[in-house]
Motif scaffolding. Sequence first.
Motif, short mmCIF file in Angstrom:
data_model
loop_
_atom_site.label_atom_id
_atom_site.label_comp_id
_atom_site.label_asym_id
_atom_site.label_seq_id
_atom_site.Cartn_x
_atom_site.Cartn_y
_atom_site.Cartn_z
N UNK A 175 0.83 -1.21 0.00
CA UNK A 175 0.00 0.00 0.00
C UNK A 175 0.87 1.25 0.00
N UNK A 176 1.92 1.25 0.82
CA UNK A 176 2.82 2.41 0.87
C UNK A 176 3.53 2.62 -0.46
N UNK A 177 3.83 1.52 -1.16
CA UNK A 177 4.50 1.64 -2.46
C UNK A 177 3.56 2.20 -3.54
N UNK A 178 2.27 1.96 -3.38
CA UNK A 178 1.31 2.37 -4.41
C UNK A 178 0.70 3.75 -4.19
N UNK A 179 0.76 4.23 -2.95
CA UNK A 179 0.10 5.50 -2.62
C UNK A 179 1.14 6.53 -2.20
N UNK A 180 1.07 7.69 -2.83
CA UNK A 180 1.95 8.80 -2.46
C UNK A 180 1.15 9.76 -1.59
N UNK A 181 1.22 9.57 -0.29
CA UNK A 181 0.41 10.34 0.65
C UNK A 181 1.12 11.64 0.99
N UNK A 182 0.37 12.74 0.96
CA UNK A 182 0.92 14.05 1.32
C UNK A 182 0.93 14.19 2.84
N UNK A 183 2.10 14.01 3.45
CA UNK A 183 2.19 14.02 4.92
C UNK A 183 2.22 15.44 5.48
N UNK A 184 2.38 16.44 4.63
CA UNK A 184 2.50 17.82 5.12
C UNK A 184 1.15 18.40 5.56
N UNK A 185 0.06 17.86 5.05
CA UNK A 185 -1.26 18.42 5.38
C UNK A 185 -2.03 17.58 6.39
N UNK A 186 -1.42 16.51 6.89
CA UNK A 186 -2.11 15.62 7.82
C UNK A 186 -2.43 16.35 9.14
N UNK A 187 -3.49 15.93 9.85
CA UNK A 187 -3.85 16.60 11.12
C UNK A 187 -2.99 16.10 12.28
N UNK A 188 -1.97 16.86 12.60
CA UNK A 188 -1.08 16.51 13.71
C UNK A 188 -1.66 17.01 15.04
N UNK A 189 -1.31 16.30 16.11
CA UNK A 189 -1.76 16.68 17.44
C UNK A 189 -0.84 17.81 17.93
N UNK A 190 -1.31 19.05 17.84
CA UNK A 190 -0.44 20.21 18.06
C UNK A 190 0.12 20.31 19.48
N UNK A 191 -0.66 20.09 20.54
CA UNK A 191 -0.05 20.15 21.88
C UNK A 191 1.06 19.11 22.06
#
Length: 476
Positions: free
Chosen positions: A51-67
Motif C-alpha cells: 500500500x505504501x509503495x502504491x500511494x503517495x500520501x501528502x504528509x504535510x497536510x495531515x492533522x497533527x496533534x499540536x499540543x
Amino acid sequence: MPLCVDLDGTLLKTDLLLEQLVVLLRTRPMALFGLFWLAFTQGLAAFKRSLADQVNLNVTTLPYHKPLLHYLEQQARKRPLWLCTGTDQHLAEAVARHLRLFDGVIGSDGTTNMTGHNKAKHLLERFGSAGFDYIGNEKKDLAIWQHSRRALVVTRSRQFARWVRNHANLRGVFWTKPLAAKHYIKAVRAHQWSKNVLILVPLLLGHGSLQPQTIGLALATLVAFCALASATYIFNDLMDLESDRQHHEKRNRPYASGQISLATALALIPALLMGCLLIASQLPTAVGLTMLLYGVVTLSYTLWLKHQMLIDVFVLAGLYTLRIVIGMMIVGGPPSFWLMAFSLFFFLSLAMAKRVTEITNKLRLQPKVVRVRGYQPQDNPLLTMYGSGCGIVSTLIITLYINSEKVRTLYALPELLWLLCPVLLFWLARIWMLTYRGELHEDPVLFAIRDRTSQVLIGLSALIVLLAANGEVWFG
C-alpha cells in the motif's frame, strides 16, 4: 532516556492505513482487490508495504496533534526521540523527514507488523526494560507501557486514562476534545438536510387538499433522502480529504481535521445507506429508483464529474431539480413543466455562483494558480455572465407562468404573483453582487438559508403566494 512516540491516533489525529486506502479508492479502486488478497495470503505487514509503495500520501497536510507536537519540540532539545509505529517504515520515515524531530524510526518492514507485542519486543531489544518512555493512545499499547519507564497517553477518555494508570506508570496525559452529539451531527452534514426540503415544494404548491397518506409518504421520503444525502456527503468528504486540508475553511471539517475518525466515517456510510434502503423499500418504486439515480449521479460527480468544466454545474442543477421531481412523484399527476424549467435555470445560476466563489477564493490564497477543478481563472467573467443570465431566465419563466391560463384557475388573485418577480430579481442580483465581490459563502443555498435578508425575502415570497391563492377568501 529516549522518548518513543506512536504515530496513528497519537502524534496524528488520524490513521495512516485508512488515509492510504481512501487515496487508493479515489485513484485506483480496482487495486484494492489485489491488496486485500495480499493481506489474506501474506499478512498485514506485506499489505502495508504494498500500500505504501502504491500511494503517495501528502504528509504535510495531515492533522497533527499540536499540543503533543509542541511538547516533542521541547523534548527534542533534551533527549533522543524515536517514532515507533505500526505504519510502514517508508511512510513513517516520510513523516519523520517532514517534522525533523526524530533521531530514528521504527515501523513495519513488510515482514513484521510493528504493533502491540511485536513493537514491545523490538523496543526491549533496543533499549532494555524501563530504558525508554512511551507515548501511545490505545489498549494494545499496554504491552509497551508495561516495559517502559514512564507511560504518556493521548486520549479524550478519562476512563481510559484511569485504566492506564492502574496498569502502568502513567506520568502524563495529552487530552483531546471529547466528542458530543453536535460533532456527529456535523459529521453527517445535517445542515445540508435543509436542501432536501425541496422534496416538499410540489406538495405545498399542489393546490389540492393535503391527504394524511400523502403527507406521511412525503415525510418518509424526506427522511430516506436525508440519510442518502448524508452518506454521499461523507463519501465526498473522504474523497476530498487532501484538498479540504489545503482549504482555508474546509480544513476544519470533522474528517479533514481528524476530529472524527475515518473508521467512523466508513462505518456511517453503510449504516446510513441501510437506513435509506429500509425506508425506500416502503416507498413507490418510481421514487426509490429516482433516489437510486440521485445516488449514482452523486457518486459519479464525486469521483469524476466535479472536475469537468460546465458539466459539473449542470449536474449540480440537475441534482437539485431531481429533488423536486421526487416531490412531484409523491403528489401524483402530470409533472409541472413550469416548476421543472424554473428549477433548472434557477439552480444552474446558483451552481455557477458556487464555482465563481470557489475560483475567487482560490485566487485570493494562491494568486498564481492556473486551474481550479476544471476551470481557469480567466473563466470567472464568463461564468458570472452565464450564471446571472440563467437567473434572469428563471425569473422570465415565472412571468410566463403567471401569464398562462392555468394560473387563473389555480389562484384567487393571480395578479399578486407579479410581486414575486421583483423580489426574485432583487435576491438574484444581490447574490451575484456578493459573488462578484468575493463575499458569498461557497454554497449559495446554505447562504440563503442563513442570511437574514434572504430569510425575509423567502418569507415575503411565501406570503405573496398565500395571498394570491387565498386572498379572495380571506378578504372577501
